[in-house]
Scaffold this motif. Structure first.
Motif, PDB file in Angstrom:
ATOM      1  N   ALA A 183       5.547  -2.392   7.146  1.00  0.00           N
ATOM      2  CA  ALA A 183       5.283  -3.715   6.574  1.00  0.00           C
ATOM      3  C   ALA A 183       3.785  -4.009   6.515  1.00  0.00           C
ATOM      4  CB  ALA A 183       6.004  -4.785   7.381  1.00  0.00           C
ATOM      5  N   ILE A 184       3.380  -4.643   5.433  1.00  0.00           N
ATOM      6  CA  ILE A 184       2.007  -5.085   5.268  1.00  0.00           C
ATOM      7  C   ILE A 184       1.938  -6.556   5.656  1.00  0.00           C
ATOM      8  CG2 ILE A 184       0.170  -5.495   3.571  1.00  0.00           C
ATOM      9  CD1 ILE A 184       1.478  -3.194   1.912  1.00  0.00           C
ATOM     10  N   ALA A 185       0.958  -6.925   6.436  1.00  0.00           N
ATOM     11  CA  ALA A 185       0.795  -8.328   6.825  1.00  0.00           C
ATOM     12  C   ALA A 185       0.563  -9.173   5.575  1.00  0.00           C
ATOM     13  CB  ALA A 185      -0.381  -8.472   7.780  1.00  0.00           C
ATOM     14  N   THR A 186       1.275 -10.283   5.474  1.00  0.00           N
ATOM     15  CA  THR A 186       1.147 -11.140   4.302  1.00  0.00           C
ATOM     16  C   THR A 186       1.005 -12.603   4.712  1.00  0.00           C
ATOM     17  OG1 THR A 186       3.544 -11.406   4.096  1.00  0.00           O
ATOM     18  CG2 THR A 186       2.534  -9.611   2.843  1.00  0.00           C
ATOM     19  N   GLY A 191      -4.300   0.367   3.986  1.00  0.00           N
ATOM     20  CA  GLY A 191      -3.693   0.574   5.297  1.00  0.00           C
ATOM     21  C   GLY A 191      -3.621   2.038   5.669  1.00  0.00           C
ATOM     22  N   LYS A 192      -3.343   2.887   4.671  1.00  0.00           N
ATOM     23  CA  LYS A 192      -3.289   4.333   4.927  1.00  0.00           C
ATOM     24  C   LYS A 192      -4.648   4.870   5.359  1.00  0.00           C
ATOM     25  CE  LYS A 192      -1.760   6.365   1.305  1.00  0.00           C
ATOM     26  NZ  LYS A 192      -1.389   7.634   0.642  1.00  0.00           N
ATOM     27  N   LEU A 193      -5.710   4.200   4.924  1.00  0.00           N
ATOM     28  CA  LEU A 193      -7.065   4.616   5.313  1.00  0.00           C
ATOM     29  C   LEU A 193      -7.437   4.114   6.706  1.00  0.00           C
ATOM     30  CD1 LEU A 193      -9.104   3.984   2.018  1.00  0.00           C
ATOM     31  CD2 LEU A 193      -8.106   6.133   2.835  1.00  0.00           C
ATOM     32  N   GLY A 194      -6.523   3.385   7.323  1.00  0.00           N
ATOM     33  CA  GLY A 194      -6.795   2.866   8.660  1.00  0.00           C
ATOM     34  C   GLY A 194      -7.491   1.519   8.657  1.00  0.00           C
ATOM     35  N   LYS A 195      -7.544   0.856   7.514  1.00  0.00           N
ATOM     36  CA  LYS A 195      -8.186  -0.449   7.432  1.00  0.00           C
ATOM     37  C   LYS A 195      -7.215  -1.548   7.867  1.00  0.00           C
ATOM     38  CE  LYS A 195     -11.779   1.466   5.456  1.00  0.00           C
ATOM     39  NZ  LYS A 195     -13.039   1.650   6.222  1.00  0.00           N
ATOM     40  N   ALA A 209      11.716  -1.084  -2.048  1.00  0.00           N
ATOM     41  CA  ALA A 209      10.902  -1.560  -0.923  1.00  0.00           C
ATOM     42  C   ALA A 209       9.935  -0.480  -0.448  1.00  0.00           C
ATOM     43  CB  ALA A 209      11.786  -2.020   0.226  1.00  0.00           C
ATOM     44  N   ALA A 210       9.261   0.127  -1.402  1.00  0.00           N
ATOM     45  CA  ALA A 210       8.369   1.246  -1.096  1.00  0.00           C
ATOM     46  C   ALA A 210       7.194   1.218  -2.080  1.00  0.00           C
ATOM     47  CB  ALA A 210       9.130   2.564  -1.217  1.00  0.00           C
ATOM     48  N   THR A 211       6.283   2.177  -1.911  1.00  0.00           N
ATOM     49  CA  THR A 211       5.256   2.431  -2.911  1.00  0.00           C
ATOM     50  C   THR A 211       5.514   3.818  -3.474  1.00  0.00           C
ATOM     51  OG1 THR A 211       3.679   3.497  -1.389  1.00  0.00           O
ATOM     52  CG2 THR A 211       3.608   1.078  -1.547  1.00  0.00           C
ATOM     53  N   VAL A 212       4.758   4.192  -4.486  1.00  0.00           N
ATOM     54  CA  VAL A 212       4.982   5.505  -5.101  1.00  0.00           C
ATOM     55  C   VAL A 212       4.698   6.636  -4.118  1.00  0.00           C
ATOM     56  CG1 VAL A 212       4.609   4.732  -7.459  1.00  0.00           C
ATOM     57  CG2 VAL A 212       2.644   5.483  -6.090  1.00  0.00           C
ATOM     58  N   TRP A 213       3.934   6.357  -3.064  1.00  0.00           N
ATOM     59  CA  TRP A 213       3.651   7.414  -2.078  1.00  0.00           C
ATOM     60  C   TRP A 213       4.909   7.807  -1.298  1.00  0.00           C
ATOM     61  CZ3 TRP A 213      -0.321   3.842  -3.049  1.00  0.00           C
ATOM     62  CH2 TRP A 213      -1.511   4.407  -3.505  1.00  0.00           C
ATOM     63  N   GLU A 214       5.868   6.896  -1.206  1.00  0.00           N
ATOM     64  CA  GLU A 214       7.100   7.211  -0.473  1.00  0.00           C
ATOM     65  C   GLU A 214       8.209   7.750  -1.372  1.00  0.00           C
ATOM     66  OE1 GLU A 214       4.482   5.150   1.459  1.00  0.00           O
ATOM     67  OE2 GLU A 214       5.736   3.729   0.350  1.00  0.00           O
ATOM     68  N   LEU A 215       8.025   7.694  -2.680  1.00  0.00           N
ATOM     69  CA  LEU A 215       9.070   8.142  -3.604  1.00  0.00           C
ATOM     70  C   LEU A 215       8.915   9.617  -3.923  1.00  0.00           C
ATOM     71  CD1 LEU A 215       9.214   5.134  -6.106  1.00  0.00           C
ATOM     72  CD2 LEU A 215      10.457   5.465  -3.961  1.00  0.00           C
TER      73      LEU A 215
END
Length: 215
Positions: free
Chosen positions: A55-58, A28-32, A185-191
């Motif tokens: 949020a990621i679509a699931t 998603g960060k890559l714009g996909k 509720a995050a990924t390591v990129w937000e920590l």
């Protein structure tokens, strides 16, 4: 039509769901355009994604019939479909492998986990027989501890699955930041903190390597 990338392993605790969520977020960060399909009965990855600020679509799909029939339909609307496979090598796993463009097997450095990897390899080979070589499969070491003999031995044992199953050079090491990411509720990129940054770099290397082997 999206590329369907499935993370599978019958062994719980191998970081399958954690990797799936981080991979979907990275794409998603890559714009996909990306969707995560949660096929695990615990639904941990879809619940995690729903709580995230971005949020990621699931989509939750758990029955073999639903997976066979709907993965292709869902793939038509996105660039990448990341499938978090179920624990246990069930018929649902077989259904996923009949639709996947790439199978990714995370493996912890332990004897039990390496045996589970062998079981996953068997299922993948069965799918490849039916689908004339598809899906290709890769394996990587997850939750490894730096500088341990166990890590080196595990990498050596994984090498026995090649050349049919590519063992990725990237290794994800065990870090508290990764363990904390779901609860926050995050990924390591937000920590914050150096361990989170190191984990982010490892995931970046891993995901780039996975993208590099896509058919």
């Amino acid at each position: 039509m999206a590329v369907i990338i499935a993370l599978i392993n019958q062994k719980g605790g191998c970081a399958k769901s954690t990797t799936a969520v981080h991979f979907a977020h990275w794409l998603g960060k890559l714009g996909k355009r990306v969707m995560l399909v949660d096929a695990d009965a615990q639904r941990s990855s879809s619940q995690w994604c729903s709580r995230m600020e971005q949020a990621i679509a699931t989509q939750v799909l758990q029955s073999p019939d639903d997976l066979l029939e709907q993965l292709g339909e869902l793939a038509a609307a996105v660039d990448f479909l990341v499938v978090d496979g179920p624990a246990g090598l069930s018929e649902a796993t077989r259904a996923i492998l009949m639709r996947a463009d790439l199978a990714v097997v995370p493996v912890q450095p332990s004897g039990i986990d390496l045996q589970s990897a062998a079981d996953a390899v068997r299922l993948i080979k069965q799918a490849q027989l039916v689908r004339e070589g598809k899906p290709p499969a890769v394996m990587f070491l997850s939750r490894a501890v730096k500088g341990t003999k166990l890590k080196d031995e595990a990498l050596g044992l994984l090498g026995k699955f090649s050349p049919q199953f590519k063992v990725l050079k990237s290794v994800i090491h065990q870090k508290q930041a990764i363990a904390d990411s779901s609860g926050q509720a995050a990924t390591v990129w937000e920590l914050s903190g150096q361990p989170a940054k190191e984990a982010a770099r490892e995931y970046e290397r891993l995901f780039k390597e996975i993208m590099g082997v896509l058919p």
